[in-house]
Motif scaffolding. Structure first.
Motif, PDB file in Angstrom:
ATOM      1  N   LEU A  26       3.903  -1.907  12.938  1.00 26.84           N
ATOM      2  CA  LEU A  26       2.465  -1.656  13.071  1.00 26.84           C
ATOM      3  C   LEU A  26       1.622  -2.871  12.723  1.00 26.84           C
ATOM      4  CD1 LEU A  26       2.000   1.986  11.728  1.00 26.84           C
ATOM      5  CD2 LEU A  26       2.524   1.199  14.037  1.00 26.84           C
ATOM      6  N   GLY A  27       2.191  -3.836  12.022  1.00 26.36           N
ATOM      7  CA  GLY A  27       1.444  -5.055  11.683  1.00 26.36           C
ATOM      8  C   GLY A  27       0.549  -4.926  10.466  1.00 26.36           C
ATOM      9  N   PHE A  28       0.773  -3.884   9.631  1.00 27.36           N
ATOM     10  CA  PHE A  28      -0.007  -3.737   8.404  1.00 27.36           C
ATOM     11  C   PHE A  28       0.393  -4.845   7.434  1.00 27.36           C
ATOM     12  CE2 PHE A  28      -1.019   1.118   8.325  1.00 27.36           C
ATOM     13  CZ  PHE A  28      -1.401   1.089   9.655  1.00 27.36           C
ATOM     14  N   VAL A  29      -0.561  -5.310   6.638  1.00 29.85           N
ATOM     15  CA  VAL A  29      -0.314  -6.329   5.622  1.00 29.85           C
ATOM     16  C   VAL A  29       0.208  -5.649   4.356  1.00 29.85           C
ATOM     17  CG1 VAL A  29      -1.411  -8.073   4.157  1.00 29.85           C
ATOM     18  CG2 VAL A  29      -2.123  -7.804   6.548  1.00 29.85           C
ATOM     19  N   VAL A  30       1.286  -6.192   3.779  1.00 26.94           N
ATOM     20  CA  VAL A  30       1.810  -5.668   2.515  1.00 26.94           C
ATOM     21  C   VAL A  30       0.968  -6.267   1.398  1.00 26.94           C
ATOM     22  CG1 VAL A  30       3.801  -5.515   0.976  1.00 26.94           C
ATOM     23  CG2 VAL A  30       4.144  -5.469   3.464  1.00 26.94           C
ATOM     24  N   ASP A  31       0.167  -5.417   0.744  1.00 28.04           N
ATOM     25  CA  ASP A  31      -0.688  -5.872  -0.351  1.00 28.04           C
ATOM     26  C   ASP A  31       0.102  -6.042  -1.636  1.00 28.04           C
ATOM     27  OD1 ASP A  31      -2.966  -5.702   1.338  1.00 28.04           O
ATOM     28  OD2 ASP A  31      -3.119  -3.569   0.903  1.00 28.04           O
ATOM     29  N   HIS A  32       0.946  -5.075  -1.926  1.00 33.22           N
ATOM     30  CA  HIS A  32       1.848  -5.194  -3.077  1.00 33.22           C
ATOM     31  C   HIS A  32       2.985  -4.194  -2.962  1.00 33.22           C
ATOM     32  CE1 HIS A  32       0.357  -1.591  -5.191  1.00 33.22           C
ATOM     33  NE2 HIS A  32      -0.846  -1.975  -4.835  1.00 33.22           N
ATOM     34  N   ASP A  33       4.076  -4.536  -3.634  1.00 31.54           N
ATOM     35  CA  ASP A  33       5.276  -3.699  -3.711  1.00 31.54           C
ATOM     36  C   ASP A  33       5.665  -3.701  -5.184  1.00 31.54           C
ATOM     37  OD1 ASP A  33       7.836  -2.590  -3.641  1.00 31.54           O
ATOM     38  OD2 ASP A  33       8.421  -3.664  -1.825  1.00 31.54           O
ATOM     39  N   THR A  34       5.333  -2.618  -5.875  1.00 35.58           N
ATOM     40  CA  THR A  34       5.443  -2.567  -7.326  1.00 35.58           C
ATOM     41  C   THR A  34       6.347  -1.425  -7.766  1.00 35.58           C
ATOM     42  OG1 THR A  34       3.154  -3.330  -7.437  1.00 35.58           O
ATOM     43  CG2 THR A  34       4.079  -2.411  -9.447  1.00 35.58           C
ATOM     44  N   ARG A  35       7.151  -1.688  -8.771  1.00 35.70           N
ATOM     45  CA  ARG A  35       7.964  -0.632  -9.385  1.00 35.70           C
ATOM     46  C   ARG A  35       7.326  -0.266 -10.713  1.00 35.70           C
ATOM     47  NH1 ARG A  35      12.612  -0.022  -6.487  1.00 35.70           N
ATOM     48  NH2 ARG A  35      13.177  -1.791  -5.184  1.00 35.70           N
ATOM     49  N   THR A  36       7.167   1.024 -10.929  1.00 33.79           N
ATOM     50  CA  THR A  36       6.582   1.509 -12.175  1.00 33.79           C
ATOM     51  C   THR A  36       7.656   2.226 -12.970  1.00 33.79           C
ATOM     52  OG1 THR A  36       5.926   3.617 -11.217  1.00 33.79           O
ATOM     53  CG2 THR A  36       4.345   1.812 -11.038  1.00 33.79           C
ATOM     54  N   GLY A  37       7.285   2.748 -14.125  1.00 33.85           N
ATOM     55  CA  GLY A  37       8.236   3.486 -14.943  1.00 33.85           C
ATOM     56  C   GLY A  37       8.793   4.684 -14.202  1.00 33.85           C
ATOM     57  N   GLY A  38       9.986   5.091 -14.583  1.00 30.51           N
ATOM     58  CA  GLY A  38      10.615   6.253 -13.982  1.00 30.51           C
ATOM     59  C   GLY A  38      11.175   6.004 -12.596  1.00 30.51           C
ATOM     60  N   GLY A  39      11.337   4.750 -12.218  1.00 32.29           N
ATOM     61  CA  GLY A  39      11.919   4.430 -10.921  1.00 32.29           C
ATOM     62  C   GLY A  39      10.996   4.629  -9.735  1.00 32.29           C
ATOM     63  N   VAL A  40       9.707   4.812  -9.979  1.00 39.78           N
ATOM     64  CA  VAL A  40       8.762   4.995  -8.885  1.00 39.78           C
ATOM     65  C   VAL A  40       8.403   3.627  -8.298  1.00 39.78           C
ATOM     66  CG1 VAL A  40       6.447   5.785  -8.253  1.00 39.78           C
ATOM     67  CG2 VAL A  40       7.827   7.111  -9.866  1.00 39.78           C
ATOM     68  N   ARG A  41       8.383   3.557  -6.995  1.00 41.80           N
ATOM     69  CA  ARG A  41       8.035   2.323  -6.297  1.00 41.80           C
ATOM     70  C   ARG A  41       6.793   2.592  -5.455  1.00 41.80           C
ATOM     71  NH1 ARG A  41      11.790  -0.371  -1.712  1.00 41.80           N
ATOM     72  NH2 ARG A  41      10.429  -2.113  -1.151  1.00 41.80           N
ATOM     73  N   ILE A  42       5.790   1.771  -5.624  1.00 41.44           N
ATOM     74  CA  ILE A  42       4.530   1.919  -4.917  1.00 41.44           C
ATOM     75  C   ILE A  42       4.347   0.714  -3.994  1.00 41.44           C
ATOM     76  CG2 ILE A  42       2.026   2.155  -5.146  1.00 41.44           C
ATOM     77  CD1 ILE A  42       3.570   4.451  -6.474  1.00 41.44           C
ATOM     78  N   VAL A  43       4.187   0.981  -2.705  1.00 38.72           N
ATOM     79  CA  VAL A  43       3.933  -0.083  -1.723  1.00 38.72           C
ATOM     80  C   VAL A  43       2.594   0.214  -1.069  1.00 38.72           C
ATOM     81  CG1 VAL A  43       4.753  -1.278   0.334  1.00 38.72           C
ATOM     82  CG2 VAL A  43       6.416  -0.339  -1.300  1.00 38.72           C
ATOM     83  N   GLN A  44       1.674  -0.737  -1.175  1.00 37.28           N
ATOM     84  CA  GLN A  44       0.370  -0.591  -0.538  1.00 37.28           C
ATOM     85  C   GLN A  44       0.296  -1.510   0.658  1.00 37.28           C
ATOM     86  OE1 GLN A  44      -3.159  -0.374  -3.050  1.00 37.28           O
ATOM     87  NE2 GLN A  44      -4.257  -1.663  -1.588  1.00 37.28           N
ATOM     88  N   LEU A  45      -0.151  -0.966   1.786  1.00 39.94           N
ATOM     89  CA  LEU A  45      -0.254  -1.707   3.029  1.00 39.94           C
ATOM     90  C   LEU A  45      -1.625  -1.466   3.648  1.00 39.94           C
ATOM     91  CD1 LEU A  45       2.801   0.026   3.238  1.00 39.94           C
ATOM     92  CD2 LEU A  45       3.124  -2.028   4.577  1.00 39.94           C
ATOM     93  N   THR A  46      -2.166  -2.482   4.329  1.00 37.00           N
ATOM     94  CA  THR A  46      -3.494  -2.375   4.913  1.00 37.00           C
ATOM     95  C   THR A  46      -3.464  -2.785   6.379  1.00 37.00           C
ATOM     96  OG1 THR A  46      -4.471  -2.902   2.771  1.00 37.00           O
ATOM     97  CG2 THR A  46      -5.907  -3.115   4.693  1.00 37.00           C
ATOM     98  N   PRO A  47      -4.024  -1.943   7.258  1.00 36.05           N
ATOM     99  CA  PRO A  47      -4.141  -2.350   8.669  1.00 36.05           C
ATOM    100  C   PRO A  47      -5.030  -3.582   8.776  1.00 36.05           C
ATOM    101  CG  PRO A  47      -4.590   0.005   8.411  1.00 36.05           C
ATOM    102  CD  PRO A  47      -4.542  -0.592   7.033  1.00 36.05           C
ATOM    103  N   PRO A  48      -4.747  -4.487   9.722  1.00 36.11           N
ATOM    104  CA  PRO A  48      -5.573  -5.684   9.879  1.00 36.11           C
ATOM    105  C   PRO A  48      -7.053  -5.315  10.063  1.00 36.11           C
ATOM    106  CG  PRO A  48      -3.661  -5.777  11.323  1.00 36.11           C
ATOM    107  CD  PRO A  48      -3.686  -4.410  10.724  1.00 36.11           C
ATOM    108  N   GLY A  49      -7.920  -5.916   9.261  1.00 37.77           N
ATOM    109  CA  GLY A  49      -9.352  -5.704   9.372  1.00 37.77           C
ATOM    110  C   GLY A  49      -9.876  -4.451   8.694  1.00 37.77           C
ATOM    111  N   SER A  50      -9.007  -3.669   8.083  1.00 39.77           N
ATOM    112  CA  SER A  50      -9.429  -2.405   7.477  1.00 39.77           C
ATOM    113  C   SER A  50      -9.821  -2.586   6.013  1.00 39.77           C
ATOM    114  CB  SER A  50      -8.295  -1.382   7.554  1.00 39.77           C
ATOM    115  OG  SER A  50      -8.672  -0.157   6.959  1.00 39.77           O
ATOM    116  N   ALA A  51     -10.768  -1.782   5.576  1.00 45.07           N
ATOM    117  CA  ALA A  51     -11.143  -1.743   4.160  1.00 45.07           C
ATOM    118  C   ALA A  51     -10.355  -0.665   3.430  1.00 45.07           C
ATOM    119  CB  ALA A  51     -12.636  -1.481   4.014  1.00 45.07           C
ATOM    120  N   CYS A  52      -9.613   0.151   4.169  1.00 40.24           N
ATOM    121  CA  CYS A  52      -8.826   1.233   3.576  1.00 40.24           C
ATOM    122  C   CYS A  52      -7.348   0.950   3.787  1.00 40.24           C
ATOM    123  CB  CYS A  52      -9.212   2.569   4.221  1.00 40.24           C
ATOM    124  SG  CYS A  52      -8.418   4.001   3.459  1.00 40.24           S
ATOM    125  N   SER A  53      -6.559   1.233   2.765  1.00 41.70           N
ATOM    126  CA  SER A  53      -5.121   0.998   2.791  1.00 41.70           C
ATOM    127  C   SER A  53      -4.364   2.317   2.761  1.00 41.70           C
ATOM    128  CB  SER A  53      -4.706   0.175   1.567  1.00 41.70           C
ATOM    129  OG  SER A  53      -5.410  -1.038   1.507  1.00 41.70           O
TER     130      SER A  53
END
Length: 134
Positions: A26-53
């Motif tokens: 889809l061409g979304f930009v990977v803003d971050h790929d973070t692992r938190t406690g308890g083995g949870v992994r959070i990946v935030q991605l944003t469409p090109p030109g979007s203010a919402c991820s």
């Protein structure tokens, strides 16, 4: 007071596969790929030109594929469709809504040209063409 929608959680079964689909196909930009406690992994991605991820990996309380009707507005729905198809995304033909609310093949009037596709889990997305002068 401004109210801004910043992030929409998307339930997925496999974070690695979903990250690959959203970033590479889809061409979304990977803003971050973070692992938190308890083995949870959070990946935030944003469409090109979007203010919402979107965020994948976060517990959403819903099953993968349950989110439907996520909409992205593009200036040229034909070009966006061709770009996604060229990246291997299974996309619908361009469609429009008729006066009786049925979905028909082909372009419609202003704000009435759409392309539909799903992510790997079946979460449903819609591309809508925004008139060039708006």
């Amino acid at each position: 007071m401004d109210w801004k929608l910043e992030v929409v959680p998307i339930p997925v079964a496999d974070v690695d596969e979903a990250k690959r689909f959203y970033s590479e196909q889809l061409g979304f930009v990977v803003d971050h790929d973070t692992r938190t406690g308890g083995g949870v992994r959070i990946v935030q991605l944003t469409p090109p030109g979007s203010a919402c991820s979107i965020v994948i990996g976060a517990p959403t309380g819903t099953e993968p594929g349950a989110v439907q009707g996520l909409q992205i507005v593009v200036p040229d729905v034909d070009a966006a469709r061709a770009e996604l198809a060229g990246r291997g995304v299974e996309v619908s033909a361009v469609k429009n809504y008729t006066e009786d609310g049925a979905l028909a093949e082909g372009r419609g009037g202003r704000w009435n040209s759409f392309v539909f596709f799903n992510d790997l889990d079946g979460n449903g997305w819609v591309l809508q063409e925004r008139p060039a002068d708006e």
